[in-house]
Design a protein around this motif. Structure first.
Motif, PDB file in Angstrom:
ATOM      1  N   UNK A  76      36.102  36.633  37.846  1.00  0.00           N
ATOM      2  CA  UNK A  76      34.735  36.920  37.224  1.00  0.00           C
ATOM      3  C   UNK A  76      34.991  37.257  35.654  1.00  0.00           C
ATOM      4  N   UNK A  77      34.215  36.652  34.844  1.00  0.00           N
ATOM      5  CA  UNK A  77      34.146  36.990  33.311  1.00  0.00           C
ATOM      6  C   UNK A  77      32.853  37.398  33.132  1.00  0.00           C
ATOM      7  N   UNK A  78      32.515  38.343  32.003  1.00  0.00           N
ATOM      8  CA  UNK A  78      31.115  38.642  31.959  1.00  0.00           C
ATOM      9  C   UNK A  78      31.031  38.683  30.331  1.00  0.00           C
TER      10      UNK A  78
ATOM     11  N   UNK B 134      36.059  50.810  36.023  1.00  0.00           N
ATOM     12  CA  UNK B 134      37.111  51.850  36.319  1.00  0.00           C
ATOM     13  C   UNK B 134      36.733  52.696  37.562  1.00  0.00           C
ATOM     14  N   UNK B 135      35.409  53.359  37.240  1.00  0.00           N
ATOM     15  CA  UNK B 135      34.960  54.310  38.330  1.00  0.00           C
ATOM     16  C   UNK B 135      35.099  53.724  39.876  1.00  0.00           C
ATOM     17  N   UNK B 136      34.820  52.523  40.050  1.00  0.00           N
ATOM     18  CA  UNK B 136      34.932  51.865  41.133  1.00  0.00           C
ATOM     19  C   UNK B 136      36.381  51.291  41.660  1.00  0.00           C
ATOM     20  N   UNK B 137      37.395  51.560  40.808  1.00  0.00           N
ATOM     21  CA  UNK B 137      38.643  51.291  40.988  1.00  0.00           C
ATOM     22  C   UNK B 137      38.764  49.587  41.160  1.00  0.00           C
ATOM     23  N   UNK B 138      38.134  49.006  40.067  1.00  0.00           N
ATOM     24  CA  UNK B 138      38.349  47.526  39.985  1.00  0.00           C
ATOM     25  C   UNK B 138      39.107  47.193  38.775  1.00  0.00           C
ATOM     26  N   UNK B 139      40.270  46.630  38.825  1.00  0.00           N
ATOM     27  CA  UNK B 139      40.941  46.146  37.629  1.00  0.00           C
ATOM     28  C   UNK B 139      39.884  45.471  36.452  1.00  0.00           C
ATOM     29  N   UNK B 140      40.071  45.814  35.170  1.00  0.00           N
ATOM     30  CA  UNK B 140      39.178  45.315  34.322  1.00  0.00           C
ATOM     31  C   UNK B 140      39.947  45.326  33.096  1.00  0.00           C
ATOM     32  N   UNK B 141      39.499  44.523  32.208  1.00  0.00           N
ATOM     33  CA  UNK B 141      39.829  44.257  30.721  1.00  0.00           C
ATOM     34  C   UNK B 141      38.829  44.153  30.029  1.00  0.00           C
TER      35      UNK B 141
ATOM     36  N   UNK C 125      35.522  41.669  30.705  1.00  0.00           N
ATOM     37  CA  UNK C 125      34.080  41.909  30.086  1.00  0.00           C
ATOM     38  C   UNK C 125      34.406  41.475  28.376  1.00  0.00           C
ATOM     39  N   UNK C 126      33.551  40.410  27.832  1.00  0.00           N
ATOM     40  CA  UNK C 126      33.783  39.975  26.631  1.00  0.00           C
ATOM     41  C   UNK C 126      32.531  40.757  25.756  1.00  0.00           C
TER      42      UNK C 126
END
Length: 236
Positions: A47-49, A90-97, A127-128
């Protein structure tokens, strides 16, 4: 149940993050979207946003301000929203950049195509922020551009309306909904799905667009799993 799409790009409006407040960021709203996207990631979807900035700034209504300056402010607004989404994951423990097209490296990573794809392949949500990084281009166009660059399978455009209609369904109760419509017909009818530059880019890159209502946040998951929601813009 196997997802239909391996890699999706979601265009999320800034207003969606404001909730009933209308402006700013509502953390509960942010978490609501992050939770359903987490379900998509857990199902195996990359998933990208691309996030807008309308909850903070609308450059086209900035009056006498120079358009370039107004658009720069809008880019910064999208960066704030991107950071907020990153925090939600991050609050939900999902790796994100969080990646941005403008240079704010103390806040987020500078966007490059190869690094974005590497993050997606490693299971991170990307997330862009910052739009395209250039004035005069909307976040719709940024969505079409990024989707093509990262080889997404489809763009999900989450809106206030449950699909694409031949006229404004709020103003016209008799408006007809399209289940499917071609890029050329969207342009010919001047339908406000995305701006014309964004639609032209999706057409050139053979990128389908699914437009659905964000009022039911689970539509994101349903669409990722292949359920028919909203309307599809597809090949001519």
């Amino acid at each position: 149940m196997e997802p239909k799409y391996k890699r999706i790009l979601i265009k999320l409006s800034g207003e969606a993050l404001a909730g009933e407040k209308g402006t700013g960021i509502d953390n509960d709203c942010v978490l609501k979207y992050c939770r359903v996207i987490k379900k998509c990631v857990e199902a195996g979807v990359q998933v990208a946003i691309v996030v807008g900035g309308g909850n903070f700034w609308r450059g086209r209504s900035s009056g006498a301000m120079d358009r370039v300056h107004a658009d720069h402010i809008g880019m910064l607004a999208t960066v704030m929203n991107a950071v907020a989404l990153g925090d939600g994951f991050e609050q939900l423990g999902v790796p994100v950049r969080v990646m941005t097209s403008i240079d704010v490296t103390s806040v987020a990573e500078q966007y490059t195509r190869l690094r974005a794809i590497k993050h997606l392949e490693s299971g991170k949500v990307v997330v862009f922020g910052g739009g395209t990084g250039c004035p005069f281009f909307s976040t719709d166009t940024a969505s079409s551009l990024r989707a093509a660059e990262i080889d997404a399978d489809i763009i999900f455009k989450a809106t206030k309306v449950d699909g694409i209609y031949d006229s404004d369904p709020v103003k016209n109760p008799g408006a007809v909904k399209f289940e499917e419509i071609t890029y050329s017909e969207v342009l010919m009818r001047n339908l406000q799905v995305m701006d014309s530059t964004a639609i032209a880019m999706t057409k050139e890159n053979h990128m389908p667009v699914c437009v659905f209502s964000i009022d039911d946040v689970d539509n994101i998951y349903r669409a990722a799993m292949g359920e028919r929601v909203g309307s599809i813009v597809k090949e001519d």
